[in-house]
Design a protein around this motif. Structure first.
Motif, short mmCIF file in Angstrom:
data_model
loop_
_atom_site.label_atom_id
_atom_site.label_comp_id
_atom_site.label_asym_id
_atom_site.label_seq_id
_atom_site.Cartn_x
_atom_site.Cartn_y
_atom_site.Cartn_z
N TRP A 158 -29.96 -33.04 -9.56
CA TRP A 158 -30.66 -33.89 -8.61
C TRP A 158 -29.97 -33.92 -7.25
O TRP A 158 -30.63 -34.11 -6.22
CB TRP A 158 -30.83 -35.30 -9.18
CG TRP A 158 -31.89 -35.33 -10.22
CD1 TRP A 158 -31.74 -35.55 -11.56
CD2 TRP A 158 -33.29 -35.06 -10.02
NE1 TRP A 158 -32.95 -35.45 -12.20
CE2 TRP A 158 -33.92 -35.15 -11.29
CE3 TRP A 158 -34.07 -34.76 -8.91
CZ2 TRP A 158 -35.28 -34.95 -11.46
CZ3 TRP A 158 -35.42 -34.55 -9.07
CH2 TRP A 158 -36.02 -34.64 -10.34
N LEU A 159 -28.66 -33.72 -7.22
CA LEU A 159 -27.99 -33.57 -5.93
C LEU A 159 -28.46 -32.30 -5.23
O LEU A 159 -28.67 -32.28 -4.02
CB LEU A 159 -26.46 -33.53 -6.12
CG LEU A 159 -25.76 -34.88 -6.17
CD1 LEU A 159 -24.29 -34.70 -6.53
CD2 LEU A 159 -25.89 -35.61 -4.83
N LEU A 160 -28.64 -31.24 -6.01
CA LEU A 160 -29.19 -30.00 -5.45
C LEU A 160 -30.60 -30.26 -4.92
O LEU A 160 -30.97 -29.77 -3.84
CB LEU A 160 -29.22 -28.90 -6.51
CG LEU A 160 -27.89 -28.24 -6.85
CD1 LEU A 160 -28.02 -27.40 -8.11
CD2 LEU A 160 -27.40 -27.39 -5.68
N PHE A 161 -31.38 -31.01 -5.67
CA PHE A 161 -32.75 -31.32 -5.24
C PHE A 161 -32.73 -32.09 -3.92
O PHE A 161 -33.43 -31.73 -2.96
CB PHE A 161 -33.46 -32.14 -6.31
CG PHE A 161 -34.85 -32.59 -5.90
CD1 PHE A 161 -35.93 -31.75 -6.10
CD2 PHE A 161 -35.06 -33.82 -5.31
CE1 PHE A 161 -37.21 -32.15 -5.71
CE2 PHE A 161 -36.32 -34.22 -4.92
CZ PHE A 161 -37.40 -33.38 -5.13
N VAL A 162 -31.94 -33.15 -3.85
CA VAL A 162 -31.88 -33.97 -2.64
C VAL A 162 -31.38 -33.14 -1.46
O VAL A 162 -31.90 -33.25 -0.34
CB VAL A 162 -30.97 -35.20 -2.87
CG1 VAL A 162 -30.74 -35.95 -1.55
CG2 VAL A 162 -31.59 -36.14 -3.90
N SER A 169 -36.74 -31.03 5.40
CA SER A 169 -37.12 -31.94 6.48
C SER A 169 -36.43 -31.56 7.78
O SER A 169 -37.03 -31.60 8.87
CB SER A 169 -36.78 -33.38 6.10
OG SER A 169 -37.59 -33.84 5.04
N VAL A 170 -35.16 -31.17 7.70
CA VAL A 170 -34.43 -30.74 8.89
C VAL A 170 -35.10 -29.51 9.49
O VAL A 170 -35.28 -29.40 10.72
CB VAL A 170 -32.96 -30.43 8.55
CG1 VAL A 170 -32.26 -29.77 9.73
CG2 VAL A 170 -32.22 -31.71 8.17
N VAL A 356 -36.59 -24.18 -4.50
CA VAL A 356 -35.50 -24.77 -5.27
C VAL A 356 -35.88 -26.18 -5.71
O VAL A 356 -35.74 -26.55 -6.89
CB VAL A 356 -34.20 -24.81 -4.44
CG1 VAL A 356 -33.08 -25.43 -5.26
CG2 VAL A 356 -33.81 -23.41 -3.99
N CYS A 357 -36.39 -26.98 -4.76
CA CYS A 357 -36.82 -28.35 -5.08
C CYS A 357 -37.97 -28.33 -6.09
O CYS A 357 -37.97 -29.11 -7.05
CB CYS A 357 -37.28 -29.07 -3.82
SG CYS A 357 -36.11 -29.05 -2.46
N PHE A 410 -23.35 -32.42 0.49
CA PHE A 410 -22.41 -31.31 0.41
C PHE A 410 -20.98 -31.75 0.18
O PHE A 410 -20.18 -31.00 -0.38
CB PHE A 410 -22.51 -30.44 1.67
CG PHE A 410 -23.70 -29.53 1.67
CD1 PHE A 410 -23.88 -28.60 0.65
CD2 PHE A 410 -24.65 -29.60 2.66
CE1 PHE A 410 -24.99 -27.77 0.65
CE2 PHE A 410 -25.75 -28.77 2.66
CZ PHE A 410 -25.92 -27.84 1.65
N SER A 411 -20.63 -32.97 0.60
CA SER A 411 -19.29 -33.45 0.28
C SER A 411 -19.14 -33.67 -1.22
O SER A 411 -18.06 -33.46 -1.79
CB SER A 411 -18.98 -34.74 1.04
OG SER A 411 -19.88 -35.77 0.69
N LEU A 412 -20.24 -34.08 -1.87
CA LEU A 412 -20.21 -34.25 -3.33
C LEU A 412 -20.30 -32.90 -4.04
O LEU A 412 -19.45 -32.55 -4.86
CB LEU A 412 -21.37 -35.15 -3.77
CG LEU A 412 -21.21 -36.64 -3.49
CD1 LEU A 412 -22.54 -37.36 -3.72
CD2 LEU A 412 -20.13 -37.26 -4.38
#
Length: 482
Positions: A158-162, A169-170, A356-357, A410-412
């Motif tokens: 889910w971190l990959l998803f977010v 969006s960027v 990916v999402c 990305f820090s996580l």
């Protein structure tokens, strides 16, 4: 390389980051054959399982192809924000700080692959994705970690998803910002940036309807070509009439350094593709090593990022915008070509980030709703694109948005999680040096997470106060309207 070279990378990327939720048991079932082979090897005096000899790939990539894929993954749209990052850090500090960020990102990626190689042998599996490595490391780690193996896998997914959803969006804001400038130049009047973002909704939905990655691979090749042309023109403009180095700050302020760190981490981090690339290699051992594919690739990426960041800030100074293309003189034909090329390249790349999402979310839906059909799949595609565009309409500021993703995700994913995986993998042989080193890395990750996230959110709020103030992270005056 042609689209045939791109397709295995794209396909492997998604397989390793989503479908392994159901593939781990399957992979272990396949390992029975591997075990029989290893028993034969044991009779010949070899008492260990070699996952690389057992790995069967239909279209393995060479070292050169893997290096090319790594460069494509790392040299993304984040490079456009590097001049803004140097504005936050200063010319000289920016160079050394970029090298430091690159070292941290590369080391954590290196550590993740090294743990994977250890876990291959330990579990007699020939390949794993990022989520697999996290799950297996915890499942085979210290007693306290084993009950968290499943939740660790889901957290990584889910971190990959977010991460990639936010990146979508960027991308939408970057595309719209460039076309908004071109529209204002040729039409003689300007419209709010949000209108241009909203106009991208239908084209992006149609792009998301591409059935699978086989048809998206040629689009990826076109994106690489367009990005190369756009960046080449951008470099040309940064080298024309550059001022003296003494006219720019050599060292930035402490308050803006978290922004630098988050922008640079977003730009350079490629942790999501490291395991898929290794899984698809003909000679996976060559991925690591002092002059391995990972170190050589990230070294080249670091040089390019430093060059554009340094030259971009040197040329435009405090006028540097959140995407360097927004600083190019719109009245010049070459600059217009650069803006169009980069915008179209980002548009094409949106498809890969979106897939990916889509695959992560769709796999989760299939697990919980057995009656899900292809109709529901396309409904999901439409909803995901619409939400990503809606977020971009709500927050059309590139700089803080990139910083927020870099800080939180990305820090996580890129720093903290790989370090924890290493502790779990080698829990029975942790050294003092490993403890000190990883404690420092976790501290860096946490600082980036806390200060970077709060700083980015503060910048987003500042961009929308009733009385607009000049903010370095805003894309222009129009971002503060409404």
């Amino acid at each position: 390389m042609g689209s045939q070279g791109a397709e295995p990378e794209l396909q492997t990327f998604l397989l390793d980051d989503k479908s392994k939720m159901k593939e781990v048991p399957q992979t272990k079932r396949k390992s029975s054959k591997n075990q029989e082979k290893s028993e034969v090897a044991h009779l010949n005096g070899i008492d260990y399982f070699d996952p690389f000899l057992e790995r069967n790939l239909e279209h393995p990539t060479t070292n050169g192809e893997t290096l090319t894929h790594l460069l494509k993954a790392s040299l993304g749209t984040g490079i456009l924000a590097m001049p803004l990052a140097f504005q936050c850090a200063g010319l000289i500090t920016g160079i050394f700080a970029t090298v430091f960020v690159s070292f941290v990102c590369t080391f954590c990626s290196y550590s993740l692959v090294k743990c994977a190689h250890t876990l291959y042998r330990r579990t007699r599996v020939t390949a794993m994705g990022y989520a697999d490595v996290a799950e297996v490391a915890f499942a085979n780690g210290p007693p306290w970690s084993r009950k968290f193996s499943s939740i660790t896998r889901q957290s990584v997914l889910w971190l990959l998803f977010v991460t990639y959803f936010g990146t979508c969006s960027v991308y939408t804001v970057i595309i719209a910002s460039n076309f908004e400038q071109l529209f204002a130049h040729h039409m003689g009047y300007s419209l709010n940036l949000r209108y241009f973002i909203a106009m991208l909704l239908l084209p992006l939905i149609l792009l998301s309807y591409v059935p699978n990655l086989k048809y998206l691979a040629p689009v990826s090749m076109v994106a690489n070509l367009l990005m190369s042309v756009g960046l080449g023109i951008t470099f040309y403009y940064t080298l024309i009439d550059i001022p003296s180095i003494s006219e720019r700050e050599a060292v930035g302020s402490f308050e803006t350094f978290p922004t630098f760190f988050c922008l640079t981490v977003f730009a350079m981090e490629a942790i999501g593709v490291v395991m898929p690339l290794e899984n698809n290699m003909k000679t996976p051992r060559k991925f690591l090593g002092v002059f391995g594919v990972l170190n050589v690739g990230m070294g080249g990426v670091t040089i390019v990022y430093i060059m554009l960041g340094f030259l971009g800030f040197l040329k435009y100074g405090n006028e540097t915008k959140s995407s360097i293309t927004l600083n190019l003189p719109t009245e010049d034909a070459a600059a217009q070509v650069a803006k169009i090329c980069i915008s179209l390249a980002v548009f094409c790349t949106y498809g890969l980030q979106f897939f990916v999402c889509l695959e992560i979310a769709w796999t989760k839906i299939q697990e919980n709703f057995e009656k899900a059909t292809i109709y529901h799949n396309y409904v999901l595609r439409t909803v995901l694109v619409t939400v990503s565009v809606a977020i971009a309409v709500a927050v059309p500021t590139i700089g803080p948005f990139i910083g927020l993703i870099g800080a939180f995700c990305f820090s996580l994913l890129g720093i903290i999680v790989p370090v924890i995986i290493e502790f779990a993998t080698y829990w029975d042989k942790v050294t003092v040096w490993m403890t000190i080193r990883n404690a420092v890395l976790i501290s860096v990750g946490i600082l980036a997470l806390v200060f970077g996230t709060s700083n980015s959110i503060s910048d987003i709020i500042t961009a929308y106060v009733p009385v607009p103030e000049p903010a370095v992270n805003a894309t222009g005056p129009h971002t503060a309207s409404h």
